[in-house]
Design a protein around this motif. Structure first.
Motif, PDB file in Angstrom:
ATOM      1  N   ILE A   2      27.316 -22.392 -51.512  1.00  0.00           N
ATOM      2  CA  ILE A   2      27.315 -23.757 -50.967  1.00  0.00           C
ATOM      3  C   ILE A   2      28.308 -24.578 -51.777  1.00  0.00           C
ATOM      4  CG2 ILE A   2      25.928 -25.797 -50.450  1.00  0.00           C
ATOM      5  CD1 ILE A   2      23.442 -23.970 -50.573  1.00  0.00           C
ATOM      6  N   THR A  58      28.849 -21.791 -46.835  1.00  0.00           N
ATOM      7  CA  THR A  58      28.562 -22.981 -46.039  1.00  0.00           C
ATOM      8  C   THR A  58      29.088 -24.179 -46.815  1.00  0.00           C
ATOM      9  OG1 THR A  58      26.888 -24.243 -44.826  1.00  0.00           O
ATOM     10  CG2 THR A  58      26.250 -23.415 -46.987  1.00  0.00           C
ATOM     11  N   ALA A  93      21.967 -27.406 -46.095  1.00  0.00           N
ATOM     12  CA  ALA A  93      22.840 -26.245 -46.307  1.00  0.00           C
ATOM     13  C   ALA A  93      22.064 -25.099 -46.955  1.00  0.00           C
ATOM     14  CB  ALA A  93      24.023 -26.635 -47.181  1.00  0.00           C
ATOM     15  N   VAL A 124      27.458 -30.638 -55.013  1.00  0.00           N
ATOM     16  CA  VAL A 124      26.260 -29.810 -54.902  1.00  0.00           C
ATOM     17  C   VAL A 124      25.403 -29.930 -56.159  1.00  0.00           C
ATOM     18  CG1 VAL A 124      25.357 -27.476 -54.577  1.00  0.00           C
ATOM     19  CG2 VAL A 124      27.416 -28.198 -53.350  1.00  0.00           C
TER      20      VAL A 124
END
Length: 331
Positions: free
Chosen positions: A174, A203, A214, A233
């Protein structure tokens, strides 16, 4: 005679006053200059915060103390690129003696804003690709600093997936593809994943609010998750950890501080130490050295960090052999 004595006394008093004024002037001349340093940081999360704290600690150890002979202006963009550019311009217009830029977007904005004020960066993935310096050995211009990319960190972390989760086949990643540092990290991670005989499943997100969704989208599609050094993230890492713990998905991360927060394992280092190294560079610059004369620095120590609580939450069985030479957190 009395008049002459009065004139003499008056002249003597004027001389004493002049001497006293000269003494005060000299004392004033010795007053230590207040150093102004602006700090720009793209977002708040433990690794970047530790970098900043290490930087300030190095300054203090060198005799630069906030409120005494040091004025710090810390600005956080909260992940907003417009704020990021405005902060850089503000720190330049305020005529700081030096600017510390933490993370790639902050450094790029600062470099675009000035060629005159010395700039130090820290927690940068690839300073050359980000066009911050001409080369690692000879940065050139008004910019240098420290990179958080140890050459073996990603490769060793991906190898650890095979070690701890031998049946794993698919690795979910991610990341924010709008962060140049993340794009480079993911490219390197995908190469390491392929070399390890694993398959990468990507993703992408653009804001921290998208991170949980996600992570949920990875459930049933991957065997483990790998979270790179991605500021967007990592700022919402707890969202990933919550999904992983609920669904027993092991999470490996690109930095050691994320392991302390609840991911399972990483080959990492102490970001406080990285910031401290950057602070020592700042001291050199404040004492007259040019940024162009200081090579880009890197983390020196790399170690396997494992979170035992995360292992329990994510369904990972640990043995003494697996934990050999590992630094254990979360006990």
């Amino acid at each position: 005679m009395k008049k002459s004595l009065a004139v003499i006394l008056s002249g003597a008093m004027l001389m004493l006053a002049a001497c006293g004024g000269g003494s005060n002037q000299a004392s004033g001349d010795k007053k230590e200059k207040m150093v102004k340093i602006g700090i720009t940081q793209i977002v708040e999360h433990p690794s970047l915060d530790a970098t900043r704290e290490g930087f300030i600690a190095a300054l203090k150890d060198a005799g630069y103390e906030e409120g005494k002979n040091l004025k710090l202006d810390y600005q956080n963009a909260q992940g907003d690129m417009n704020n990021n550019a405005s902060i850089a311009q503000k720190l330049v217009s305020d005529k700081n003696d030096l600017i510390l830029a933490i993370a790639t977007p902050s450094a790029q904005a600062a470099v675009q804003a000035t060629k005159d004020i010395p700039i130090l960066f820290s927690a940068i993935t690839d300073p050359v690709s980000a066009e911050l310096v001409q080369s690692l050995e000879k940065p050139g211009g008004n910019v240098t600093g420290t990179s958080d990319t140890h050459p073996d960190a990603i490769k060793n972390t991906i190898a650890a997936i095979k070690k701890f989760i031998p049946d794993a086949k698919k690795v979910g990643i991610i990341y924010n593809n709008g962060e140049p540092n993340s794009v480079i990290n993911v490219k390197n991670a995908k190469e390491a994943i392929k070399e390890a005989g694993l398959e990468a499943v990507e993703t992408t997100i653009s804001t921290s609010s998208e991170v949980k969704q996600a992570a949920e989208s990875m459930v049933g599609r991957v065997d483990v998750l790998y979270i790179p050094k991605d500021n967007t993230v990592v700022a919402a890492l707890e969202s990933v950890i919550a999904v992983a713990n609920d669904k027993d998905i092991p999470v490996f991360s690109g930095d050691g501080d994320s392991v302390k927060r609840g991911t399972f394992a990483s080959y990492g280092f102490d970001y406080h130490d990285l910031g401290y190294t950057t602070g020592k560079m700042a001291v050199e610059i404040l004492k007259g050295k040019k940024p162009s004369e200081i090579p880009v620095g890197f983390p020196e120590n790399l170690e396997l960090i494992v979170n035992k609580n995360a292992a329990k939450e994510e369904g990972i069985t640990l043995t003494e052999d697996l934990l050999k030479d590992a630094k254990i957190v979360g006990e």
